[in-house]
Design a protein around this motif. Structure first.
Motif, PDB file in Angstrom:
ATOM      1  N   GLY A   1       0.796  -1.225   0.000  1.00 40.27           N
ATOM      2  CA  GLY A   1       0.000   0.000   0.000  1.00 40.27           C
ATOM      3  C   GLY A   1       0.821   1.263   0.000  1.00 40.27           C
ATOM      4  O   GLY A   1       0.272   2.368   0.030  1.00 40.27           O
ATOM      5  N   GLY A   2       2.164   1.127  -0.006  1.00 43.10           N
ATOM      6  CA  GLY A   2       3.035   2.296  -0.067  1.00 43.10           C
ATOM      7  C   GLY A   2       3.249   2.971   1.270  1.00 43.10           C
ATOM      8  O   GLY A   2       3.841   4.062   1.333  1.00 43.10           O
ATOM      9  N   ILE A   3       2.810   2.342   2.375  1.00 41.88           N
ATOM     10  CA  ILE A   3       2.986   2.945   3.701  1.00 41.88           C
ATOM     11  C   ILE A   3       3.333   1.855   4.700  1.00 41.88           C
ATOM     12  O   ILE A   3       2.629   0.839   4.799  1.00 41.88           O
ATOM     13  N   ALA A   4       4.415   2.063   5.444  1.00 43.93           N
ATOM     14  CA  ALA A   4       4.787   1.137   6.514  1.00 43.93           C
ATOM     15  C   ALA A   4       3.974   1.526   7.746  1.00 43.93           C
ATOM     16  O   ALA A   4       4.340   2.427   8.495  1.00 43.93           O
ATOM     17  N   LEU A   5       2.867   0.843   7.950  1.00 39.37           N
ATOM     18  CA  LEU A   5       1.887   1.273   8.945  1.00 39.37           C
ATOM     19  C   LEU A   5       2.377   1.201  10.379  1.00 39.37           C
ATOM     20  O   LEU A   5       1.941   1.982  11.232  1.00 39.37           O
ATOM     21  N   ASP A   6       3.257   0.268  10.701  1.00 36.84           N
ATOM     22  CA  ASP A   6       3.681   0.114  12.091  1.00 36.84           C
ATOM     23  C   ASP A   6       4.930   0.910  12.418  1.00 36.84           C
ATOM     24  O   ASP A   6       5.549   0.716  13.464  1.00 36.84           O
ATOM     25  N   GLN A   7       5.326   1.809  11.537  1.00 33.85           N
ATOM     26  CA  GLN A   7       6.546   2.588  11.728  1.00 33.85           C
ATOM     27  C   GLN A   7       6.194   3.995  12.228  1.00 33.85           C
ATOM     28  O   GLN A   7       5.421   4.707  11.607  1.00 33.85           O
ATOM     29  N   THR A   8       6.769   4.388  13.356  1.00 30.53           N
ATOM     30  CA  THR A   8       6.470   5.708  13.921  1.00 30.53           C
ATOM     31  C   THR A   8       7.397   6.776  13.363  1.00 30.53           C
ATOM     32  O   THR A   8       8.519   6.476  12.936  1.00 30.53           O
ATOM     33  N   GLY A   9       6.925   7.973  13.417  1.00 32.26           N
ATOM     34  CA  GLY A   9       7.768   9.102  12.987  1.00 32.26           C
ATOM     35  C   GLY A   9       8.109  10.013  14.146  1.00 32.26           C
ATOM     36  O   GLY A   9       8.714  11.073  13.950  1.00 32.26           O
ATOM     37  N   PHE A  10       7.730   9.634  15.364  1.00 31.13           N
ATOM     38  CA  PHE A  10       7.955  10.474  16.544  1.00 31.13           C
ATOM     39  C   PHE A  10       9.079   9.925  17.408  1.00 31.13           C
ATOM     40  O   PHE A  10       9.389   8.727  17.352  1.00 31.13           O
ATOM     41  N   PRO A  11       9.687  10.769  18.242  1.00 27.70           N
ATOM     42  CA  PRO A  11      10.634  10.264  19.242  1.00 27.70           C
ATOM     43  C   PRO A  11       9.950   9.233  20.141  1.00 27.70           C
ATOM     44  O   PRO A  11       8.743   9.347  20.424  1.00 27.70           O
ATOM     45  N   ASP A  12      10.698   8.262  20.615  1.00 29.90           N
ATOM     46  CA  ASP A  12      10.123   7.184  21.417  1.00 29.90           C
ATOM     47  C   ASP A  12       9.426   7.697  22.674  1.00 29.90           C
ATOM     48  O   ASP A  12       8.391   7.171  23.083  1.00 29.90           O
ATOM     49  N   ALA A  13       9.984   8.737  23.283  1.00 26.89           N
ATOM     50  CA  ALA A  13       9.424   9.256  24.532  1.00 26.89           C
ATOM     51  C   ALA A  13       8.069   9.911  24.329  1.00 26.89           C
ATOM     52  O   ALA A  13       7.272  10.001  25.271  1.00 26.89           O
ATOM     53  N   LEU A  14       7.808  10.366  23.128  1.00 29.67           N
ATOM     54  CA  LEU A  14       6.538  11.042  22.863  1.00 29.67           C
ATOM     55  C   LEU A  14       5.444  10.067  22.471  1.00 29.67           C
ATOM     56  O   LEU A  14       4.278  10.250  22.821  1.00 29.67           O
ATOM     57  N   GLY A  15       5.789   9.062  21.717  1.00 32.07           N
ATOM     58  CA  GLY A  15       4.760   8.183  21.172  1.00 32.07           C
ATOM     59  C   GLY A  15       4.020   8.891  20.047  1.00 32.07           C
ATOM     60  O   GLY A  15       4.352  10.005  19.660  1.00 32.07           O
ATOM     61  N   GLU A  16       3.003   8.245  19.500  1.00 31.99           N
ATOM     62  CA  GLU A  16       2.254   8.845  18.390  1.00 31.99           C
ATOM     63  C   GLU A  16       1.449  10.055  18.864  1.00 31.99           C
ATOM     64  O   GLU A  16       0.911  10.062  19.974  1.00 31.99           O
ATOM     65  N   ARG A  17       1.410  11.033  18.041  1.00 33.26           N
ATOM     66  CA  ARG A  17       0.648  12.248  18.319  1.00 33.26           C
ATOM     67  C   ARG A  17      -0.266  12.537  17.132  1.00 33.26           C
ATOM     68  O   ARG A  17       0.044  12.171  15.988  1.00 33.26           O
ATOM     69  N   VAL A  18      -1.401  13.225  17.401  1.00 34.03           N
ATOM     70  CA  VAL A  18      -2.289  13.684  16.338  1.00 34.03           C
ATOM     71  C   VAL A  18      -2.468  15.194  16.513  1.00 34.03           C
ATOM     72  O   VAL A  18      -3.054  15.641  17.496  1.00 34.03           O
ATOM     73  N   TYR A  19      -1.932  15.951  15.586  1.00 32.44           N
ATOM     74  CA  TYR A  19      -2.070  17.407  15.614  1.00 32.44           C
ATOM     75  C   TYR A  19      -3.105  17.898  14.591  1.00 32.44           C
ATOM     76  O   TYR A  19      -3.910  18.782  14.879  1.00 32.44           O
ATOM     77  N   TYR A  20      -3.027  17.325  13.428  1.00 28.11           N
ATOM     78  CA  TYR A  20      -3.825  17.830  12.306  1.00 28.11           C
ATOM     79  C   TYR A  20      -5.176  17.127  12.247  1.00 28.11           C
ATOM     80  O   TYR A  20      -5.251  15.909  12.100  1.00 28.11           O
ATOM     81  N   ALA A  21      -6.245  17.924  12.390  1.00 22.32           N
ATOM     82  CA  ALA A  21      -7.605  17.381  12.326  1.00 22.32           C
ATOM     83  C   ALA A  21      -8.366  18.108  11.222  1.00 22.32           C
ATOM     84  O   ALA A  21      -8.988  19.147  11.459  1.00 22.32           O
ATOM     85  N   PRO A  22      -8.313  17.626   9.993  1.00 24.78           N
ATOM     86  CA  PRO A  22      -8.983  18.306   8.877  1.00 24.78           C
ATOM     87  C   PRO A  22     -10.480  18.463   9.127  1.00 24.78           C
ATOM     88  O   PRO A  22     -11.114  17.606   9.758  1.00 24.78           O
ATOM     89  N   VAL A  23     -11.015  19.553   8.638  1.00 25.11           N
ATOM     90  CA  VAL A  23     -12.456  19.797   8.769  1.00 25.11           C
ATOM     91  C   VAL A  23     -13.168  19.226   7.547  1.00 25.11           C
ATOM     92  O   VAL A  23     -12.537  18.903   6.537  1.00 25.11           O
TER      93      VAL A  23
END
Length: 454
Positions: free
Chosen positions: A403-425
């Motif tokens: 699918g062109g995306i490594a789904l289980d790979q994080t882009g955040f520092p380990d101490a932060l964990g996953e974050r969600v900032y962008y919430a499109p309207v």
């Protein structure tokens, strides 16, 4: 109602008839009682706190904040008259600290003799902090009843020590109907006004003059006086042709660096945000008419395209830059049409501040979490040593993943964990972005859960 007392040193009452005739109409027609003032119904309505204080002569030090010609000087004169106090006026534009000290010394001497002084300081915001501080002990001792007049927001222009000792009264621009009443009074008054000149003027003409004065009674009386002088050559009739001459160069109130400026740009921005192209165009035109810097407007409109429209319609940002460029190429007045069309588009298109909000959330995380290390799998490994240290280890190349995306790979520092900032309207282009991201985030969370990752 308390009777207005004769004011010691009040120039209008002591002038001779000949000298009075030399004064402008606006000065001759200055109200001598509260009932003669037009406008300011909220502030000076019968039974209001300020009116009761004035009529009883028990006035307090105050700041009068309002636009030009709304009656600040007149109200200060009436305060002195009703309080049977000496009226002294200085201008912060023309007076320095030596003159202020002299006036205060005279007031102290008068106070010692049992007489009060109303000290009127016009354009008080022009005084610096040191000059404003000079009034403080005299206000506290009651040596003077301080009345400062300003067209600027006292919160920004006056120091807190002076504000704490004075009551701020907000005065409003006078409505055209009230200004017309003042004009009628001037036409009828045979002693101080134009009543003995046999002038003929229609009600419509009076309303035109009142409207052209833009909330300024003094300006309206000046316009009427000019029209009356021209009418003397036309048999005393103030005609439409007369008004064309008198009102040809009228201007609207606009302070390029003051309260009105910031209020109007706020109104423009909020009209765009509210998707009201008509009111947005009105405020843009008001600011153009007032001489606002066009480059400033182009910059603010570009900000609106980024902050309030964002990814709901990315075309808006490009249009803002193009309109800015068009104005710089064409100048005024042709280039102003590009700004007007931009305003109409920005106000009409889909809105989203999701990008703006996401950026602020990310900034807050960066401030609060400190310097987090980049995860090993995201680090660059250009040398053998760095590879040996584990740089880049475990990185999944997304183009090779299903699918062109490594789904289980994080882009955040380990101490932060996953974050969600962008919430499109669910508006504009962000409708599709939201659908895609919602599905992707759900799949990513599931994939990480299956591998026991947070």
């Amino acid at each position: 109602m308390a009777r207005a007392k004769t004011l010691p040193g009040d120039a209008p009452d002591l002038l001779s008839v000949d000298r009075s005739a030399m004064q402008p109409l606006a000065e001759r027609m200055r109200p001598r009682t509260l009932d003669q003032m037009v406008g300011q119904r909220r502030l000076l309505a019968p039974g209001s706190a300020l009116r009761r204080a004035v009529e009883s002569g028990h006035v307090h030090s105050m700041i009068l904040w309002g636009p030009p010609g709304c009656g600040k000087t007149t109200l200060a004169l009436l305060l002195a008259r009703y309080a049977d106090a000496q009226f002294k006026a200085i201008s912060a534009v023309l007076s320095g600290l030596p003159e202020v000290r002299q006036v205060l010394a005279e007031a102290a001497h008068r106070f010692a003799e049992g007489r009060r002084t109303v000290l009127f300081v016009d354009e008080v915001h022009r005084f610096n902090k040191g000059q404003q501080d000079a009034f403080l002990p005299h206000i506290e001792r009651g040596t003077i009843l301080f009345v400062g007049a300003t067209t600027e927001n006292p919160s920004f222009e006056l120091n807190s020590a002076l504000l704490s000792r004075c009551r701020v009264h907000v005065m409003e621009a006078v409505a055209a109907t009230d200004i017309a009443q003042a004009l009628r009074h001037a036409l009828e008054d045979e002693t101080r006004g134009l009543g003995g000149q046999g002038l003929k003027v229609s009600e419509q003409a009076l309303l035109q003059i009142a409207g052209a004065a833009d909330g300024d009674v003094r300006r309206a009386l000046t316009l009427l006086e000019i029209a009356a002088e021209l009418a003397l050559d036309e048999g005393g009739q103030i005609t439409e042709a007369t008004l064309v001459q008198v009102l040809a160069d009228r201007t609207r109130r606009f302070d390029k660096g003051g309260e009105q400026f910031y209020d109007q740009i706020s109104a423009l921005h909020k009209s765009v945000r509210s998707s009201n192209p008509d009111s947005a165009l009105y405020w843009l035109t008001r600011m153009l008419d007032g001489g606002c810097d066009r480059a400033y407007l182009a910059r603010r409109l570009t900000r609106m395209a980024i902050e309030d429209i964002g990814l709901a319609d990315p075309r808006a940002q490009q249009m803002a830059l193009e309109a800015w460029d068009i104005y710089e190429r064409l100048g005024s007045p042709e280039g102003e049409l590009a700004l007007a069309q931009l305003v109409l588009y920005l106000a009409s298109t889909a809105k989203s501040n999701a990008g703006y909000a996401a950026f602020n959330l990310a900034k807050a995380d960066v401030r609060e979490s400190g310097t987090q290390e980049v995860p090993m799998h995201l680090r660059n490994a250009p040398t053998r040593l760095m590879k040996g240290l584990g740089y880049g280890a475990g990185y999944q190349y997304d183009h090779e993943a299903e699918g062109g995306i490594a789904l289980d790979q994080t882009g955040f520092p380990d101490a932060l964990g996953e974050r969600v900032y962008y919430a499109p309207v669910e508006r504009g282009l962000e409708i599709k972005l939201k659908q895609k991201l919602d599905a992707l985030r759900a799949a990513r969370a599931q994939a990480r859960a299956e591998k026991g990752k947070p």
